[in-house]
Design a protein around this motif. Structure first.
Motif, short mmCIF file in Angstrom:
data_model
loop_
_atom_site.label_atom_id
_atom_site.label_comp_id
_atom_site.label_asym_id
_atom_site.label_seq_id
_atom_site.Cartn_x
_atom_site.Cartn_y
_atom_site.Cartn_z
N UNK A 39 0.84 -1.40 0.07
CA UNK A 39 -0.07 -0.01 0.07
C UNK A 39 0.75 1.21 0.09
N UNK A 40 0.18 2.36 0.09
CA UNK A 40 1.11 3.74 -0.11
C UNK A 40 0.91 4.47 1.23
N UNK A 41 0.80 3.77 2.18
CA UNK A 41 0.61 4.28 3.66
C UNK A 41 1.88 4.31 4.42
N UNK A 42 1.77 4.32 5.74
CA UNK A 42 3.06 4.36 6.55
C UNK A 42 3.56 2.90 6.20
N UNK A 43 5.05 2.89 6.37
CA UNK A 43 5.60 1.76 6.27
C UNK A 43 5.61 1.07 4.63
N UNK A 44 4.48 0.95 4.08
CA UNK A 44 4.17 0.79 2.77
C UNK A 44 3.91 -0.91 2.62
N UNK A 45 3.97 -1.58 3.72
CA UNK A 45 3.70 -3.24 3.27
C UNK A 45 3.12 -3.43 4.87
N UNK A 46 2.17 -4.55 4.72
CA UNK A 46 1.97 -5.22 5.89
C UNK A 46 1.72 -6.64 5.63
N UNK A 47 2.57 -7.33 6.32
CA UNK A 47 2.72 -8.72 6.18
C UNK A 47 1.87 -9.74 7.56
N UNK A 48 1.17 -10.36 7.15
CA UNK A 48 0.14 -11.18 7.98
C UNK A 48 0.66 -12.62 8.05
N UNK A 49 1.17 -13.06 9.06
CA UNK A 49 1.57 -14.67 9.01
C UNK A 49 0.27 -15.54 8.93
N UNK A 50 0.32 -16.56 8.26
CA UNK A 50 -0.69 -17.57 8.16
C UNK A 50 -0.21 -18.74 8.74
N UNK A 51 -1.05 -19.32 9.49
CA UNK A 51 -0.46 -20.67 10.26
C UNK A 51 -1.69 -21.65 10.46
N UNK A 52 -1.50 -23.16 10.42
CA UNK A 52 -2.25 -23.94 10.61
C UNK A 52 -1.79 -25.38 10.51
N UNK A 53 -2.51 -26.43 11.03
CA UNK A 53 -1.89 -27.87 10.96
C UNK A 53 -2.77 -28.69 10.29
N UNK A 54 -2.61 -29.33 9.21
CA UNK A 54 -3.44 -30.06 8.54
C UNK A 54 -3.31 -31.51 9.31
N UNK A 55 -4.40 -32.24 9.31
CA UNK A 55 -4.46 -33.83 9.50
C UNK A 55 -4.71 -34.44 8.18
#
Length: 519
Positions: free
Chosen positions: A368-384
């Protein structure tokens, strides 16, 4: 004759006595004040009204006005000329008023000049005023004297004609990498205009000091401002000097500059930066997207992206770091080129159909063009268990007139066109649904035959029949069962739900195994 000689001697004695008396009345000592021994009068024309003027006490940095008077003792009008001043090193002086130049000075009349005397350094001070005139002596002088005093820290301070506020500029200790800006006021403390010929900072190349000013000339009492910025480049102490060259008697003024840069240890960046004025700030309703454990079916999670800044924010791109783990995001929510106003939000929906058993480690990157310019969201999970990718809903195409369609499909298309317009199935409003495959994305085929099939999804299991209408996920569909799956038709949209052949293979294998064992 004797009488004549006696008379001559008496006359000579009286003249000698008169001369002796005049000399005795005017003693001279080389140790006295030269200005006090000056003989007034004498027919020279212009004479000082007071041979020596007491200027009094002047504090360091202050300016005093002293008046010096002159009198015309000749019988003719006199014209005055140039005035020169000779001050001691402890003061500076200039002529602030010259009344004697208004016109010829009549006999027995007086005129005055005013001197501005500024104290520069503690100690005795003296100013000699030398003025030319049209009288017989051509020159006349007058002396002004006094004392410059200071207390405390000012006792050893040398004052200048340009006063600087502050006298010393200390930026203090800086721990963050940023630029500090401080003003310095330059004020003309004399009674005459001063030209500022040059203003600069004398410091090392890596000191980080910069100067911005438009000061050129200062009238009496006028002030201007110089802006000094400091951007530290090296760790440790930094120093410099602001130098001001001017046309005053002192010639220059200076302001010491100093500061210390002590950067702290860099810590790990937080997921959400601090708000910056004039910038958008993108934050999420969750710091991490966690699908949980024991995932064996297609799962979906939604987070809100919010603009917490005070300016509009534009989303440039949304992408998932990994490519082969079954993670994807749905359309219809946050998207590229979307603009979020302050406090506005949009939904970001992620789907996960595990492709393998084990942990999911991935990230969603929102540029994005806001403060810092990037947002990183971790995605986690465990598949059975792994979810077959053949069970996904696939958009085959739009329109019923495409070439290469099967006979069953064409038959289904024709059937769709002859459905009664008054049908309750067709009366469902689907204008708000942009991605029809997402409606069938949670369904899979559990039982399959040429005439009927069973699909299992969020609403449970249900039977669909070939060539008949049904409603799935709130959308009316016309069902066409093909060899490889079920084709769902709605208006001009075609979505194919594939049948996972591995299920029937496993079932057949299991049945064969049971038969062979006789169980």
């Amino acid at each position: 004759m004797g009488m004549g000689c006696v008379a001559s001697l008496l006359m000579l004695g009286s003249v000698g006595g008169a001369l002796a008396g005049e000399v005795a009345a005017q003693p001279y000592s080389s140790f006295g004040d030269p200005g006090a021994n000056r003989v007034s009068g004498g027919g020279g024309g212009l004479v000082p009204a007071e041979a020596s003027v007491d200027g009094g006490i002047i504090p360091v940095g202050a300016t005093a006005q002293v008046v010096v008077r002159f009198r015309n003792e000749s019988g003719l009008p006199l014209q005055t000329g140039l005035i020169r001043l000779y001050p001691s090193s402890t003061v500076s002086a200039n002529v602030s008023l010259n009344q004697c130049q208004d016109g010829p000075l009549p006999p027995e009349a007086e005129c005055a000049i005013a001197l501005s005397v500024k104290g520069l350094q503690p100690g005795a001070w003296r100013v000699e005023a030398l003025m030319s005139h049209s009288g017989r002596s051509r020159l006349v002088t007058s002396a002004v004297s006094g004392q410059v005093e200071a207390t405390g820290d000012l006792a050893s301070t040398l004052s200048s004609d340009i006063e600087t506020i502050p006298a010393e500029l200390d930026f203090g200790t800086l721990s963050d990498s940023q630029t500090l800006v401080e003003p310095i006021i330059l004020r003309n403390t004399t009674s005459v205009p001063l030209e500022l010929s040059d203003i600069y900072i004398d410091a090392g190349e890596q000191s980080g000091y910069e100067l911005k000013t438009e000061c050129k000339k200062l009238e009496a009492g006028q002030a201007c401002i110089a802006i000094v910025s400091w951007s530290p480049k090296l760790k440790g102490r930094s120093s410099g000097v602001l130098v001001v060259k001017h046309s005053g008697p002192a010639g220059l003024s200076s302001v010491p500059l100093e500061g210390e840069y002590d950067p702290g240890i860099v810590s790990e960046a937080e997921i959400f930066p601090s708000a910056i004025p004039g910038k958008g700030l993108l934050v999420s309703s969750q710091q991490e997207i966690n699908f949980g454990e024991d995932i064996n079916t297609a799962s979906t999670m939604t987070v809100s992206l919010v603009n917490a800044g005070d300016s509009p924010l534009k989303l440039k791109n949304i992408q998932i770091s990994g490519t082969d783990n079954g993670l994807d995001f749905k359309d219809g929510g946050c998207a590229a080129d979307m603009i979020l106003q302050p406090v506005e939000a949009c939904p970001l929906t992620l789907t996960w159909s595990p492709t393998r058993i084990g942990n999911l480690f991935d990230d969603v990157q929102i540029l994005h063009d806001g403060a810092r310019g990037v947002l990183v969201l971790p995605v986690r999970g465990v598949a059975a268990a792994a979810v077959s990718q053949d069970q996904k809903a696939i958009v085959v195409g739009s329109g019923y007139g495409e070439t290469g369609t099967s006979s069953e499909t064409r038959q289904g298309q024709a059937a769709t066109t002859i459905v009664s317009p008054g049908s309750k199935v067709l009366s469902v409003d689907t204008s708000g649904i942009t991605n029809l495959s997402s409606v069938l994305g949670g369904y899979k085929i559990t039982s399959f035959s040429p005439s009927r099939a069973i699909i299992n999804g969020p609403g449970g299991s249900r039977i669909v029949f070939n060539g008949e209408d049904t409603v799935v996920g709130g959308v009316p569909w016309y069902v066409v069962i093909q060899k490889n799956g079920i084709e769902f038709l709605h208006q001009d949209q075609r979505v194919l739900l594939l049948f996972d052949r591995s299920l029937s293979a496993i079932s057949t294998t299991s049945t064969t195994a049971v038969a062979s064992t006789g169980e």
